[in-house]
Design an enzyme around this catalytic site. Structure first.
Site, PDB file in Angstrom:
ATOM      1  N   CYS A 363       1.050  -1.226  -0.246  1.00  0.00           N
ATOM      2  CA  CYS A 363       0.097   0.257  -0.164  1.00  0.00           C
ATOM      3  C   CYS A 363       0.737   1.654   0.223  1.00  0.00           C
ATOM      4  O   CYS A 363       1.113   2.030   0.608  1.00  0.00           O
ATOM      5  CB  CYS A 363      -1.197  -0.164   1.018  1.00  0.00           C
ATOM      6  SG  CYS A 363      -2.393  -1.452   1.176  1.00  0.00           S
ATOM      7  N   GLU A 364       1.725   1.407  -1.642  1.00  0.00           N
ATOM      8  CA  GLU A 364       2.596   2.967  -0.823  1.00  0.00           C
ATOM      9  C   GLU A 364       2.375   3.199  -3.019  1.00  0.00           C
ATOM     10  O   GLU A 364       2.732   2.214  -3.437  1.00  0.00           O
ATOM     11  CB  GLU A 364       4.229   2.140  -0.832  1.00  0.00           C
ATOM     12  CG  GLU A 364       4.346   1.913   0.543  1.00  0.00           C
ATOM     13  CD  GLU A 364       4.676   3.223   2.119  1.00  0.00           C
ATOM     14  OE1 GLU A 364       4.767   4.305   1.426  1.00  0.00           O
ATOM     15  OE2 GLU A 364       3.945   2.983   2.807  1.00  0.00           O
TER      16      GLU A 364
END
Ligand SMILES: *Cc1c(COP(=O)(O)O)cnc(C)c1O
Length: 433
Positions: A363-364
């Site tokens: 989640c980046e």
């Protein structure tokens, strides 16, 4: 191909060290680190033979084990007669568990804790590479307490910019590593080290940086010049001449076809000839020379396999190929903007008609393995290979997003075996109370 251990077989699949990568992915699951053990051993021999041929007896390479540290690596290094660098109690423990002969180890680090110092001595680490005065006193006090004489090298900075990435340049005056010759702090620590009876000063160490291509050869020659001049000065002032000079690691490797090939034996020969001439000019003996390759021992022995999850097209913008791994198993693009060669393992000979970014599952937005590549348009379930991942991939892996670390599978003589098991979901919660 980028490296001669990469090929394509009669089924049209990508091979690594002669083995079908899609079959390895099916057998061991993905993400998967592959390590070509025969290549690792060949790289060790290349350094060992070149160093003893050019520098003579007493000169040898140390494997900078932070590049890839797990038990089987230390077993290989023990068998190959290599010495090793270690930078933490964790690496020391791993080497000990692999029955590595610890007298052939060198303990680095700019912030060794009291525990590290004591644990390293418990484990019989052969040499401490001392970073600063506070550490010198701490190591001396612990050696004295134990009634031993600890062999040490001093880490000094020659004040050289190796023209590599800022994050991996370590030889500049303002580096967090070592003490600078230019500021007089190097001389101060030599003087102090010679006063301490529980320490035996063997010589000096410098490591100018990493992924150094140095096509004109100046970085290592300049560092050697500065160290030889410093050695001559210290000899004149304090009567101490180093038995060894450790020139560090750093030779670059080819991540893409654009990267030059570094002729390691040729570079070593050039450094040796240059140093001999300088020693003659300065009227000093030629010290033994140590070098500490990490990347150039293991990088081209590594490949990572992933399974494609989705291919997302953002019309008018770009395409994303998402895989089942990412910055957790390879943070190097996120950290350094590192380049990589990405291939389809399923269909390596098909036309690379899809321009895309290869992105991970974290989640980046920065979770990118490699932007702006081209692949044969993959289907969900296809296998993707990222080449030259043997260095600083497994060793930099994390559990971000609670993603288990992949297994490491060794390839040796046409056989594959697991060296590091894949982490399980249970492993992830093992220490949670
Ligand atoms: C990282 C490091 C090395 C190895 O560098 P490579 O670029 O992997 O060859 C050698 N010596 C020291 C002190 C290091 O920190």
């Amino acid at each position: 191909m980028l490296c001669n251990n990469i090929g394509v077989n009669s089924a049209g699949h990508l091979t690594f060290a002669g083995l079908d990568t899609t079959a390895l992915a099916a057998k061991h699951q993905t993400p998967l680190y592959l390590m070509d053990e025969d290549r690792i051993r060949a790289n060790c021999r290349l350094y060992k033979e070149a160093m003893s041929a050019s520098f003579g007896e007493g000169s040898y390479p140390l494997y900078a084990s932070k590049a890839a540290s797990f038990k089987h690596m230390y077993e290989i290094m023990a068998e190959e007669g290599m010495s090793i660098d270690l930078v933490s109690s964790g690496e020391i423990c791993t080497a000990v568990k692999a029955h590595f002969p610890m007298e052939r180890s060198f303990f680095h680090g700019n912030s060794k804790t009291d525990f590290d110092i004591s644990y390293a001595m418990d484990c019989g680490v052969g040499h401490f590479v001392i970073d600063n005065l506070t550490e010198l006193e701490a190591v001396s006090a612990e050696a004295q307490r134990r009634g031993i004489c600890q062999k040490i090298l001093l880490r000094l900075t020659p004040g050289i910019d190796p023209h590599t990435y800022e994050a991996v340049a370590t030889g500049k005056v303002d580096s967090k590593f070592g003490l600078a010759i230019e500021t007089g702090q190097a001389e101060e620590i030599v003087r102090r080290a010679l006063e301490l009876p529980a320490l035996e000063l063997l010589g000096y160490h410098c490591h100018v940086g990493s992924q150094v291509f140095d096509e004109d050869g100046t970085v290592y020659l300049d560092a050697a010049d500065i160290f030889l001049r410093f050695s001559a000065e210290m000899q004149a002032r304090y009567g101490f001449f180093p038995a060894v000079l450790n020139l560090g690691g750093g030779f670059g490797v080819r991540y893409t076809e654009d990267d030059p090939h570094v002729d390691i034996p040729g570079n070593i020969r050039t450094i040796a000839n240059h140093m001999r001439a300088r020693c003659a000019a300065l009227n000093i003996p030629m010290p033994a020379v140590l070098m500490e390759p990490g990347r150039s021992i293991v990088a081209d022995a590594g490949m990572t396999l992933y399974t494609v999850g989705t291919v997302k097209e953002v019309p008018g913008y770009k395409n994303y190929v998402s895989i089942d791994g990412g910055m957790t198993d390879n943070p190097r693009y996120a950290l350094y903007g590192s380049r990589y060669t990405v291939l389809s393992a399923t269909a390596p000979l098909s036309e690379a008609d899809l321009p895309c970014d290869l992105v991970g599952r974290c989640c980046e937005s920065g979770d990118i393995i490699q932007p702006a590549i081209a692949l044969p348009k993959p289907q969900r379930g296809d296998i993707i290979a990222v080449c030259t991942t043997g260095a600083y991939n497994y060793s930099m892996a994390s559990n971000y997003n609670r993603i288990p670390r992949p297994s490491v599978v060794m390839l040796r003589g046409g056989e594959d075996f697991v060296a590091v098991r894949r982490e399980s979901l249970e492993d992830l919660v093992r220490n949670d109370l």
